[in-house]
Write a protein that holds these residues in place. Structure first.
Motif, short mmCIF file in Angstrom:
data_model
loop_
_atom_site.label_atom_id
_atom_site.label_comp_id
_atom_site.label_asym_id
_atom_site.label_seq_id
_atom_site.Cartn_x
_atom_site.Cartn_y
_atom_site.Cartn_z
N SER A 54 0.84 -1.14 0.04
CA SER A 54 0.04 -0.03 -0.13
C SER A 54 0.86 1.20 -0.06
O SER A 54 1.91 1.49 0.70
CB SER A 54 -0.79 0.07 1.37
N ASP A 55 0.47 2.14 -0.82
CA ASP A 55 1.24 3.29 -0.97
C ASP A 55 0.49 4.62 -1.40
O ASP A 55 -0.90 4.56 -1.21
CB ASP A 55 2.46 3.14 -1.71
N THR A 56 1.05 5.71 -1.54
CA THR A 56 0.23 7.05 -2.01
C THR A 56 1.11 7.66 -3.21
O THR A 56 2.09 7.76 -2.94
CB THR A 56 0.02 8.05 -0.71
N LEU A 57 0.08 8.35 -3.93
CA LEU A 57 0.60 9.12 -4.90
C LEU A 57 1.09 10.43 -4.20
O LEU A 57 0.69 10.74 -2.98
CB LEU A 57 -0.28 9.31 -5.99
N PHE A 65 13.78 10.42 -13.50
CA PHE A 65 15.00 9.85 -13.35
C PHE A 65 15.89 10.65 -12.67
O PHE A 65 16.30 10.45 -11.71
CB PHE A 65 15.58 9.28 -14.57
N ARG A 66 15.65 12.19 -12.86
CA ARG A 66 16.71 13.02 -12.52
C ARG A 66 16.26 13.26 -10.84
O ARG A 66 17.12 13.44 -10.00
CB ARG A 66 16.48 14.37 -12.99
N GLY A 118 2.82 11.11 -9.83
CA GLY A 118 3.96 10.30 -9.15
C GLY A 118 4.03 8.96 -9.14
O GLY A 118 4.66 8.20 -8.53
N ASP A 119 3.09 8.35 -10.08
CA ASP A 119 3.17 6.92 -10.15
C ASP A 119 4.41 6.07 -10.86
O ASP A 119 4.74 5.30 -10.25
CB ASP A 119 1.92 6.34 -10.90
N ALA A 120 5.13 6.92 -11.71
CA ALA A 120 6.34 6.37 -12.30
C ALA A 120 7.33 6.46 -11.20
O ALA A 120 8.29 5.58 -10.98
CB ALA A 120 6.91 7.15 -13.50
N SER A 121 7.30 7.59 -10.37
CA SER A 121 8.62 7.71 -9.45
C SER A 121 8.19 6.68 -8.34
O SER A 121 9.17 6.04 -7.65
CB SER A 121 8.22 9.07 -8.50
N LEU A 122 6.80 6.57 -7.81
CA LEU A 122 6.56 5.27 -6.92
C LEU A 122 7.19 4.01 -7.22
O LEU A 122 7.46 3.22 -6.68
CB LEU A 122 4.94 5.38 -6.76
N LEU A 123 6.61 3.56 -8.60
CA LEU A 123 6.99 2.39 -9.33
C LEU A 123 8.72 2.31 -9.27
O LEU A 123 9.15 0.97 -8.86
CB LEU A 123 6.60 2.33 -10.80
#
Length: 180
Positions: free
Chosen positions: A10-13, A154-155, A118-123
């Motif tokens: 479980s996480d959050t955006l 990525f940065r 922020g889903d890509a950062s989360l993944l």
């Protein structure tokens, strides 16, 4: 050791939306098709580096039926009010290098309506955790120069990064060396 095949968190955006990050499953095929159909033409191109109108049977198999040894694939599932929609996905695939310099290629895709949360950062955070535990030295990605959002992910990752122009793409390397 993390069981990537049964990964669930479980996480959050970034906007506070609660989500579930979990391993992709073979029974996600219909959700993957639905998510793909919601993508705009440019999103398909930035992910597959070609235009596709639909996913072939071979594509679906490659996306949903992974070994979780050389390929680890995670999805972000939206909150109940989204009818538990598949809103994004990320994966890494380990190359054929020696164990001394193990690397994996990254790929991400995000539903249009969920972009910028922020889903890509989360993944990436979850994939880094799994990759480090499995002894990967780095992640690599081929990104189209116009995909500024992915380059920014990525940065902002906090990982040591290099980026080089390689023909029509930007070749990005992220070091997974654990911080001291």
């Amino acid at each position: 050791m993390i069981d990537a095949r049964n990964y669930l968190s479980s996480d959050t955006l970034t906007d506070g939306t609660p989500v579930t990050v979990r391993a992709i499953r073979a029974d996600d095929r219909s959700a993957v098709i639905s998510a793909f159909e919601d993508l705009d033409r440019e999103s398909v191109y930035t992910r597959f580096l070609t235009y596709k109108k639909n996913l072939s049977e071979q594509d679906l198999h490659a996306i949903t039926d992974v070994d979780f040894d050389r390929v680890v694939a995670l999805v972000v599932i939206g909150p109940p009010e989204s009818r538990d929609a598949l809103i994004g996905g990320g994966r890494y695939a380990v190359g054929g290098e020696s164990d001394a310099d193990k690397s994996a290629e990254l790929a991400f895709i995000c539903s249009k309506e969920w972009r910028g949360r922020g889903d890509a950062s989360l993944l990436l955070k979850h994939l880094v955790r799994i990759g480090r535990e499995r002894g990967l030295a780095r992640f690599e990605a081929y990104v189209l120069p116009q995909n500024a959002a992915m380059l920014a992910v990525f940065r902002r990752s906090g990982l040591p990064m290099t980026a080089e122009i390689d023909g029509d793409v930007v070749y990005v390397t992220l070091s997974l060396a654990s911080p001291h």
